[in-house]
Design a protein around this motif. Structure first.
Motif, PDB file in Angstrom:
ATOM      1  N   VAL A 899      34.916 -24.734  16.453  1.00 50.62           N
ATOM      2  CA  VAL A 899      35.106 -23.390  17.003  1.00 50.62           C
ATOM      3  C   VAL A 899      33.799 -22.927  17.618  1.00 50.62           C
ATOM      4  CG1 VAL A 899      35.660 -20.991  16.432  1.00 50.62           C
ATOM      5  CG2 VAL A 899      36.867 -22.865  15.288  1.00 50.62           C
ATOM      6  N   PRO A 900      33.819 -22.391  18.849  1.00 51.35           N
ATOM      7  CA  PRO A 900      32.568 -21.952  19.495  1.00 51.35           C
ATOM      8  C   PRO A 900      32.075 -20.621  18.938  1.00 51.35           C
ATOM      9  CG  PRO A 900      34.420 -21.527  20.949  1.00 51.35           C
ATOM     10  CD  PRO A 900      34.972 -22.261  19.760  1.00 51.35           C
ATOM     11  N   SER A 901      31.624 -20.636  17.698  1.00 51.72           N
ATOM     12  CA  SER A 901      31.158 -19.425  17.039  1.00 51.72           C
ATOM     13  C   SER A 901      29.652 -19.477  16.844  1.00 51.72           C
ATOM     14  CB  SER A 901      31.853 -19.247  15.686  1.00 51.72           C
ATOM     15  OG  SER A 901      31.625 -20.369  14.859  1.00 51.72           O
ATOM     16  N   LEU A 902      29.049 -18.330  16.702  1.00 50.83           N
ATOM     17  CA  LEU A 902      27.596 -18.250  16.507  1.00 50.83           C
ATOM     18  C   LEU A 902      27.170 -19.097  15.310  1.00 50.83           C
ATOM     19  CD1 LEU A 902      26.880 -14.421  17.038  1.00 50.83           C
ATOM     20  CD2 LEU A 902      26.412 -16.300  18.624  1.00 50.83           C
ATOM     21  N   GLY A 903      26.143 -19.911  15.521  1.00 50.81           N
ATOM     22  CA  GLY A 903      25.605 -20.720  14.445  1.00 50.81           C
ATOM     23  C   GLY A 903      26.274 -22.059  14.250  1.00 50.81           C
ATOM     24  N   ASN A 904      27.308 -22.380  15.047  1.00 53.29           N
ATOM     25  CA  ASN A 904      27.979 -23.685  14.919  1.00 53.29           C
ATOM     26  C   ASN A 904      27.184 -24.712  15.716  1.00 53.29           C
ATOM     27  OD1 ASN A 904      29.616 -25.881  14.636  1.00 53.29           O
ATOM     28  ND2 ASN A 904      31.426 -24.945  15.583  1.00 53.29           N
ATOM     29  N   THR A 905      26.260 -25.370  15.058  1.00 51.01           N
ATOM     30  CA  THR A 905      25.386 -26.328  15.737  1.00 51.01           C
ATOM     31  C   THR A 905      26.061 -27.662  15.986  1.00 51.01           C
ATOM     32  OG1 THR A 905      24.482 -27.023  13.614  1.00 51.01           O
ATOM     33  CG2 THR A 905      23.326 -25.246  14.778  1.00 51.01           C
ATOM     34  N   THR A 906      27.291 -27.852  15.504  1.00 53.28           N
ATOM     35  CA  THR A 906      27.991 -29.130  15.707  1.00 53.28           C
ATOM     36  C   THR A 906      29.102 -29.013  16.746  1.00 53.28           C
ATOM     37  OG1 THR A 906      29.567 -28.669  13.912  1.00 53.28           O
ATOM     38  CG2 THR A 906      27.520 -29.804  13.334  1.00 53.28           C
ATOM     39  N   PHE A 907      29.208 -27.863  17.415  1.00 52.48           N
ATOM     40  CA  PHE A 907      30.243 -27.725  18.440  1.00 52.48           C
ATOM     41  C   PHE A 907      29.987 -28.727  19.561  1.00 52.48           C
ATOM     42  CE2 PHE A 907      31.884 -26.113  22.418  1.00 52.48           C
ATOM     43  CZ  PHE A 907      33.219 -25.880  22.088  1.00 52.48           C
ATOM     44  N   ALA A 908      31.094 -29.272  20.109  1.00 52.87           N
ATOM     45  CA  ALA A 908      30.945 -30.271  21.160  1.00 52.87           C
ATOM     46  C   ALA A 908      32.165 -30.275  22.068  1.00 52.87           C
ATOM     47  CB  ALA A 908      30.749 -31.660  20.544  1.00 52.87           C
ATOM     48  N   PHE A 909      31.953 -30.757  23.306  1.00 47.91           N
ATOM     49  CA  PHE A 909      33.038 -31.087  24.229  1.00 47.91           C
ATOM     50  C   PHE A 909      33.401 -32.553  24.012  1.00 47.91           C
ATOM     51  CE2 PHE A 909      31.199 -27.429  26.339  1.00 47.91           C
ATOM     52  CZ  PHE A 909      32.300 -26.782  26.895  1.00 47.91           C
ATOM     53  N   THR A 972      28.907 -15.389  25.392  1.00 46.93           N
ATOM     54  CA  THR A 972      28.495 -16.283  26.462  1.00 46.93           C
ATOM     55  C   THR A 972      29.666 -17.174  26.893  1.00 46.93           C
ATOM     56  OG1 THR A 972      26.249 -16.362  25.576  1.00 46.93           O
ATOM     57  CG2 THR A 972      26.872 -18.095  27.122  1.00 46.93           C
ATOM     58  N   PRO A 973      29.998 -17.206  28.187  1.00 43.41           N
ATOM     59  CA  PRO A 973      31.050 -18.100  28.671  1.00 43.41           C
ATOM     60  C   PRO A 973      30.466 -19.436  29.126  1.00 43.41           C
ATOM     61  CG  PRO A 973      30.470 -16.569  30.406  1.00 43.41           C
ATOM     62  CD  PRO A 973      29.553 -16.264  29.232  1.00 43.41           C
ATOM     63  N   VAL A 974      31.144 -20.513  28.809  1.00 45.52           N
ATOM     64  CA  VAL A 974      30.735 -21.849  29.238  1.00 45.52           C
ATOM     65  C   VAL A 974      31.973 -22.604  29.685  1.00 45.52           C
ATOM     66  CG1 VAL A 974      29.652 -24.024  28.568  1.00 45.52           C
ATOM     67  CG2 VAL A 974      28.793 -21.865  27.619  1.00 45.52           C
ATOM     68  N   ALA A 975      31.865 -23.325  30.806  1.00 47.53           N
ATOM     69  CA  ALA A 975      32.959 -24.160  31.300  1.00 47.53           C
ATOM     70  C   ALA A 975      32.482 -25.601  31.364  1.00 47.53           C
ATOM     71  CB  ALA A 975      33.425 -23.690  32.672  1.00 47.53           C
ATOM     72  N   LEU A 999      34.284 -19.348  24.980  1.00 45.03           N
ATOM     73  CA  LEU A 999      33.599 -18.066  24.907  1.00 45.03           C
ATOM     74  C   LEU A 999      33.042 -17.956  23.500  1.00 45.03           C
ATOM     75  CD1 LEU A 999      33.300 -15.664  26.952  1.00 45.03           C
ATOM     76  CD2 LEU A 999      34.992 -14.481  25.563  1.00 45.03           C
ATOM     77  N   VAL A1000      31.751 -17.742  23.377  1.00 40.31           N
ATOM     78  CA  VAL A1000      31.109 -17.691  22.069  1.00 40.31           C
ATOM     79  C   VAL A1000      31.446 -16.365  21.390  1.00 40.31           C
ATOM     80  CG1 VAL A1000      28.915 -17.727  20.834  1.00 40.31           C
ATOM     81  CG2 VAL A1000      29.251 -19.189  22.839  1.00 40.31           C
ATOM     82  N   GLY A1001      31.882 -16.472  20.138  1.00 41.01           N
ATOM     83  CA  GLY A1001      32.225 -15.268  19.372  1.00 41.01           C
ATOM     84  C   GLY A1001      31.720 -15.378  17.955  1.00 41.01           C
TER      85      GLY A1001
END
Length: 1002
Positions: A899-909, A972-975, A999-1001
């Protein structure tokens, strides 16, 4: 090109986001996307119910865009007209009764149930007193003030039938007076539609039958011990036309022979009951009498003079003259009382039927005004007293049936205007006091329907509502490929398909499928092969979101569109077709003779078809996409009584609910068809219960089914509680409110690891609830402590975000609310229509990084609005665009890991489905784009940065995007979009995925 907030590189390449991004820039905001039909709109539609006055306002029931009926209030101005509840009168013929500034009425609301309601004209003061009772279908004289300073009424419950009840205006103080006919049988007798009560002296008098026979006259002081029949013999049969004449009850008593009998008087004792008149009294209707100037004024029929006017002081009877000489009828009727006079309509040869008045003497009886001079009648109806004047509807040959006002004199009897211009009638009805005059309803030429009007008697009546249809009537909001699709009704084009990217410039009609102002039947916006497909004017269309990219695909007569696997499915009245979007690629897969198709639902690569000879004999079929691949697995009761109530499905199971006769008993049932089973499994079966109870309280309650975490959750009219089942064993109950009323759960939606729903536990009002499938994990978010509740409805998950949105009701009316699953994170988004009036939000889709909804601000009407998702603090991760690949190569896909949430350092595409062990790269940027590339491919990322990677042996890879915990990154939006070397089938080339927007939440 749509540009988002700009920063040069993604997070992992910079220690901080650029200075242009700040928390302040994400302040909560909402704004109009486009006013498709400029100007305000009518909040009140043509369906309006009874109206009554409370201090400073009038109450009425009216339909609105969301609810079939709500209770509204008005002070006679548009700004002062707004709803006060989610429930209106449950039967439009039932009037309310105003007592001590509060209206009491037969109410109905799915949120709080049916029964006796009260309203003081405020949201907090509008609620049910009892929902375990029901008022009878007719309440003529069904309310009366009486002994003990209480309000008396007739009500029905399963244990006592219809009996006499009373209330002090509180739920605890509402109770039955006496079960006159013990048990479930009613005391209404042989005329159950005729209810009469009247207080005179220390007694409340009413008509009732203790044995089911002819109703008699009874009296009570509000206690069971002092409730008794007044007289057992003649003089007490079929009492009607009751009136208080100086503390003595005057009434008409029909004789056992069937002759409408004479007038009687009583002080409540047999000795004090005497006959006043000797001949039959002609009181034909409920208001064919009045009390004025200390006299009871009524009509008598004599063959020599016809129907004429008489009066009595309780002892002596006075004839008021042969007003229509000879045997011709004077026929007085519609009696009302004002200022010591009884006003009524009556007929003479010289004047026709016109307005008269009488003080109970011959000298004080005369014509008020000949509205239409000469023998032509003015057809006066709805004679009403309000604010010291008479108001009524009258006919004029030039202007038709229009509203009038009278002060009791000929000069003061005047029309209120030609509200429906010309001889066409406005047919005004339901006059009721407003603060400075009267409110009523009638037909409006401008609206081509019913409207509300207000008049103070000094000027022409004016229509209360703003112009009708001055909104775009937006429906069907759906998300598809980064845009929102919906239907909108505009006068020049009618109802047609529209699309929006969340900006005014990016909001446009796709096609006028039915040219001109006529509507097109638009439905089913479906993603398929890089485009959005829909039905309009029963034909199949395709689009990329603009008018220029919209074209007709198949010219047919289709009623439904869906997608399963790699196929579109189209339905006609009797067939289902599989299609690739072309005429040549369309094949019929289901077409049994004599069968109607009611619906199709995707189930993995297969479809479920609901079809049958009629709506009582619906069968369910599973089809694998081939003409011979149809399997029948469920048939509703074929005896004309049972019916399929609902069905739903998840990846592994089809769930079916029906209502059927089993052994002569009406049963609610739920079945499961697991993918591993060849047969239906009966997981729930419960008797419907007492038919009268269900008729009064549960008839609108159809079985609801929803799936969550591989299980089915449902609620039926048998118990109105929440049940769950995994499809292999009987369902188990998650009981929120023990007892026959249940918690009535509704508006199910899954999000944040819970199933969310709206429920009423009987103590806290209707609030927001959630469950993880266990009783311990089922809890309430008590947003408004106490019995009020916010009555959440229309729950929806905000696209792929972590937020739940819904309509909640509070002091600001019905407005949009948001919840992140915590009490502190559950709040009203905004008061979109300031004050207690409601914006009636309807939730839709996410386009770009904006949440689109329809809401009425009272200024431009119910139009499309948008809210930045970032301002709500929710996360978002969703696909947009479409992939492209070299001929013979791989069809790749992109997904989010985590989940693209604050502090998720393992988020990936993540990349899936690429060529094994080959070069790949992630194109990543801070905005979405749609730029053409060679070979029909498209770039979906604005101003991208390439992050190099290589695929593994399974053709996949991931590129991390560590999200710091700093709140500055919120919103922050990222595509992103992957490309990969894809050599099979030709020279070296690259295949591309579609886009993924996050979108970071929190």
């Amino acid at each position: 090109m749509h540009r988002s907030l700009r920063c040069p590189t993604p997070f992992r390449l910079l220690p901080a986001v650029c200075a242009t991004m700040s928390v302040a820039s994400l302040a909560l905001a909402q704004s109009l996307v486009a006013d498709l039909v400029p100007g305000p709109r009518s909040t009140l539609l043509a369906s309006v119910g009874p109206i009554a006055g409370v201090p400073g306002a009038a109450l009425f029931a009216a339909a609105d865009p969301v609810y079939q009926s709500r209770l509204w209030r008005t002070d006679g101005t548009p700004a002062g007209t707004f709803p006060v509840s989610t429930g209106g009168p449950s039967a439009l013929q039932v009037p309310s009764f105003v007592w001590n500034g509060v209206a009491y009425y037969k109410g109905s609301s799915f949120v709080s149930g049916n029964g006796l309601w009260r309203s003081d004209g405020t949201p907090n003061g509008t609620y049910p007193l009892r929902t375990d009772i029901a008022l009878p279908p007719s309440t003529h004289r069904g309310f009366a003030t009486g002994p003990g300073g209480r309000l008396y009424f007739f009500a029905t419950d399963p244990a006592h039938g219809t009996e006499l009840w009373s209330t002090d205006g509180t739920p605890a103080g509402t109770s039955i007076v006496i079960d006159l006919r013990p048990g479930p049988a009613s005391m209404l007798g042989t005329e159950p539609w005729r209810l009469e009560m009247m207080q005179a002296g220390p007694w409340l008098y009413f008509r009732a039958s203790h044995d089911g026979g002819t109703p008699r006259l009874w009296r009570t002081d509000g206690t069971e011990a002092n409730t008794a029949m007044v007289v057992p013999g003649v003089g007490g049969y079929q009492p009607n036309a009751m009136a208080d004449l100086g503390g003595v009850l005057i009434y008409a008593s029909d004789e056992p022979s069937g002759v409408r009998g004479p007038l009687w008087r009583t002080d409540g004792t047999p000795a004090g009951t005497q006959q006043v008149t000797q001949g039959p009294v002609a009181i034909n209707l409920a208001n064919d009498f009045a009390v004025a100037n200390g006299r009871y004024i009524f009509t008598v029929f004599l063959s020599s003079i016809g129907y004429e006017l008489y009066s009595t002081d309780g002892t002596t009877v006075f004839g008021l003259g042969d007003r229509n000489p000879g045997p011709a009828n004077f026929t007085p009727g519609q009696f009302v009382t004002l200022g010591g006079f009884a006003y009524f309509t009556a007929t003479t040869a010289a004047h026709g039927t016109e307005l008269w008045r009488s003080d109970g003497t011959a000298a004080g009886t005369g014509l008020v005004a000949d509205v239409v001079p000469g023998p032509t009648s003015s057809s006066i109806t709805n004679l009403t007293v309000a604010n010291g004047a008479l108001w009524f509807s009258a006919y004029d040959p030039t202007f038709g049936q229009e509203p009038w006002r009278s002060d009791g004199t000929a000069a003061g009897t005047v029309p209120l205007g030609d509200l429906y211009p010309g001889p066409a009638p406005s047919m005004p009805i339901s006059f009721v006091a407003a603060p400075n005059g009267v409110l009523f309803r009638g037909d409006s030429a401008e609206l081509a329907g019913t409207a509300f009007f207000v008049a103070d008697g000094s000027t022409t009546a004016t229509r209360l509502q703003p112009p009708a249809m001055a909104d775009a009537a937006i429906d069907g909001l759906a998300a598809s490929r980064g845009r929102a699709y919906f239907t909108a009704k505009v006068a020049a084009t009618g109802r047609e398909p529209w699309s929006s990217d969340g900006t005014p410039g990016g909001t446009q009609m796709l096609v006028d499928a039915t040219p001109g102002g006529a509507d097109s039947l638009v439905s089913a916006f479906v993603d398929y092969r890089g485009e959005t497909w829909f039905l309009a004017r029963s034909r199949l269309w395709r689009t990329r979101g603009t008018a220029a990219t919209t074209s007709l695909a198949i010219n047919g007569e289709f009623s439904q569109l869906s997608r399963a696997g790699d196929w579109l499915y189209l339905t006609t009245s009797g067939a289902v077709l599989r299609s690739d979007g072309t005429v040549a690629g369309t094949t019929t897969v289901f077409n049994p003779p004599g069968t109607l198709v009611f619906g199709v639902a995707p189930h993995g690569d297969q479809i479920v078809i609901a079809a049958g000879a009629n709506t009582y004999q619906i069968s369910l079929f599973r089809n694998d996409g081939t003409p011979g691949g149809n399997r029948l697995f469920f048939t509703a009761n074929a005896n004309g009584f049972g019916n399929l109530e609902n069905f739903t499905l998840d990846d592994h199971t089809i769930w079916v609910a029906d209502r059927a006769q089993v052994g002569g008993v009406s049963m609610h049932r739920v079945f499961a068809l697991p993918a591993t089973s060849a047969n239906l499994v009966n997981v729930y079966q419960a008797a419907e219960g007492d038919p009268l109870f269900n008729l009064l309280f549960l008839s609108p309650f159809a079985t609801r089914l929803t799936t969550f975490a591989g299980e089915c959750y449902f609620s039926t009219a048998a118990d109105r509680e929440l049940w769950r089942t995994n499809g292999t064993a009987p369902a188990t109950i998650l009981e929120v409110r023990p007892g026959p009323l249940g918690c009535a759960p509704n508006s199910f939606v899954a999000g944040n690891g819970y199933l969310w729903f709206s429920a009423d536990d009987g103590s806290n009002g209707r609030e927001l609830w959630r469950t993880d499938g266990t009783m311990a994990g089922t809890s309430m978010l008590d947003v408004v402590p106490g019995p009020g509740g916010i009555a959440p409805s229309g729950l929806a998950r905000l696209d792929d975000s972590s937020l739940i949105v819904f309509e909640g009701s509070g002091p600001d009316g019905a407005e949009p609310w948001v919840s992140d699953g915590t009490l502190g994170g559950t709040y009203q988004l905004a008061d979109l229509r300031p004050g207690p009036a409601s914006s009636f939000p309807r939730f839709g889709a996410v386009a770009g990084n904006d949440w689109l909804l329809v809401a009425d601000d009272g200024v431009v009407g119910a139009e499309l609005r948008h809210v930045p998702v970032a301002s709500l603090g929710g996360t978002l991760a969703r696909s947009f665009g479409h992939p492209c690949f070299h001929p013979g190569g791989h069809s790749m896909s992109i997904a989010a890991r985590g989940v693209p949430s604050l502090g998720n350092t393992t988020f990936a595409f993540e990349l899936h489905g690429a060529e094994p062990v080959t070069f790949a790269g992630l194109l990543v940027g801070f905005g979405m784009a749609d730029l053409p590339l060679p070979a029909g491919c498209r770039l979906w990322v604005d101003d991208p940065v390439l992050l190099v990677s290589f695929t593994n042996g399974a053709g996949g890879t991931s590129v991390g995007l560590a999200i710091p915990p700093d709140p500055v990154y919120l919103g922050t939006p990222v595509a992103g979009q992957f490309l990969a070397l894809d050599p099979p089938g030709g020279p070296a080339a690259f295949a591309l995925t579609g886009g993924l927007s996050i979108l970071v939440g929190n």
